[in-house]
Design an enzyme around this catalytic site. Sequence first.
Site, short mmCIF file in Angstrom:
data_model
loop_
_atom_site.label_atom_id
_atom_site.label_comp_id
_atom_site.label_asym_id
_atom_site.label_seq_id
_atom_site.Cartn_x
_atom_site.Cartn_y
_atom_site.Cartn_z
N CYS A 74 43.46 47.13 49.46
CA CYS A 74 42.73 45.88 49.69
C CYS A 74 42.97 45.29 51.08
O CYS A 74 42.23 44.42 51.52
CB CYS A 74 43.08 44.85 48.62
SG CYS A 74 44.77 44.19 48.71
N CYS A 107 57.49 25.35 46.20
CA CYS A 107 57.09 24.46 47.30
C CYS A 107 55.59 24.28 47.43
O CYS A 107 55.12 23.61 48.34
CB CYS A 107 57.69 24.94 48.63
SG CYS A 107 56.92 26.45 49.27
N HIS A 110 50.51 28.14 49.70
CA HIS A 110 49.51 29.16 49.39
C HIS A 110 50.06 30.54 49.73
O HIS A 110 50.58 30.75 50.82
CB HIS A 110 48.23 28.89 50.20
CG HIS A 110 47.23 29.99 50.12
ND1 HIS A 110 46.40 30.15 49.05
CD2 HIS A 110 46.93 30.98 50.99
CE1 HIS A 110 45.62 31.20 49.26
NE2 HIS A 110 45.92 31.72 50.43
N HIS A 113 45.87 35.50 46.38
CA HIS A 113 45.07 35.43 45.16
C HIS A 113 45.50 36.54 44.20
O HIS A 113 46.10 37.53 44.61
CB HIS A 113 43.59 35.57 45.50
CG HIS A 113 43.07 34.42 46.29
ND1 HIS A 113 43.14 34.37 47.67
CD2 HIS A 113 42.51 33.25 45.91
CE1 HIS A 113 42.63 33.22 48.09
NE2 HIS A 113 42.23 32.53 47.04
N ASP A 117 42.15 43.48 38.39
CA ASP A 117 41.79 44.88 38.60
C ASP A 117 42.98 45.73 39.03
O ASP A 117 42.85 46.73 39.70
CB ASP A 117 40.66 45.00 39.62
CG ASP A 117 41.04 44.44 40.99
OD1 ASP A 117 42.18 43.95 41.17
OD2 ASP A 117 40.19 44.49 41.90
N ARG A 125 46.37 42.35 40.09
CA ARG A 125 46.62 42.68 41.49
C ARG A 125 46.85 41.38 42.24
O ARG A 125 45.93 40.63 42.53
CB ARG A 125 45.42 43.42 42.10
CG ARG A 125 45.56 43.63 43.62
CD ARG A 125 44.43 44.49 44.18
NE ARG A 125 43.10 44.02 43.81
CZ ARG A 125 42.32 43.26 44.59
NH1 ARG A 125 42.72 42.85 45.78
NH2 ARG A 125 41.12 42.90 44.16
N CYS A 127 47.30 39.83 45.47
CA CYS A 127 46.94 40.16 46.85
C CYS A 127 47.55 39.05 47.72
O CYS A 127 47.03 37.93 47.76
CB CYS A 127 45.42 40.18 46.93
SG CYS A 127 44.75 41.20 48.18
#
Length: 138
Positions: A74, A107, A110, A113, A117, A125, A127
């Site tokens: 990916c 904390c 980000h 995601h 799959d 997964r 990622c």
Amino acid sequence: MSSPSESDAVDPADLSDDEWRERLSPEAYRVLRESGTEARFSGAYVDHDEDGTYHCAACGQLLFDAETKYHSGCGWPAFYAAESDAVTRTLDTSNGMRRTEVRCAACDSHLGHVFEDGPEPTGERFCINSVAMTFDEE
């Protein structure tokens, strides 16, 4: 910029925007605090295969064990499982897509995601942006 340890875990409410900018590189700040994404195949951990653990680059929280990392193709480091209670999941509808965002539970930074799959045993997964993590060798 110094890499935080797990004992440096912080409540994001305790740090001002300026303090986050001091703790993180500009790229790490953009990804971790502004929900950005690094370019595909550009991260340090995409093809990384060492034994050890991956931690949140913002606070040091343990996120993933290297045993759960795999090559998904990916363009970002992929894991089939996160450490228990290490991440939170929220709906992300940015950029006209419907995805599940993964954030550090300690904390609220980000990380990336998660998709449905991935390989067994979880079928997931994760990622994750390389810049959102640090690595500790075993």
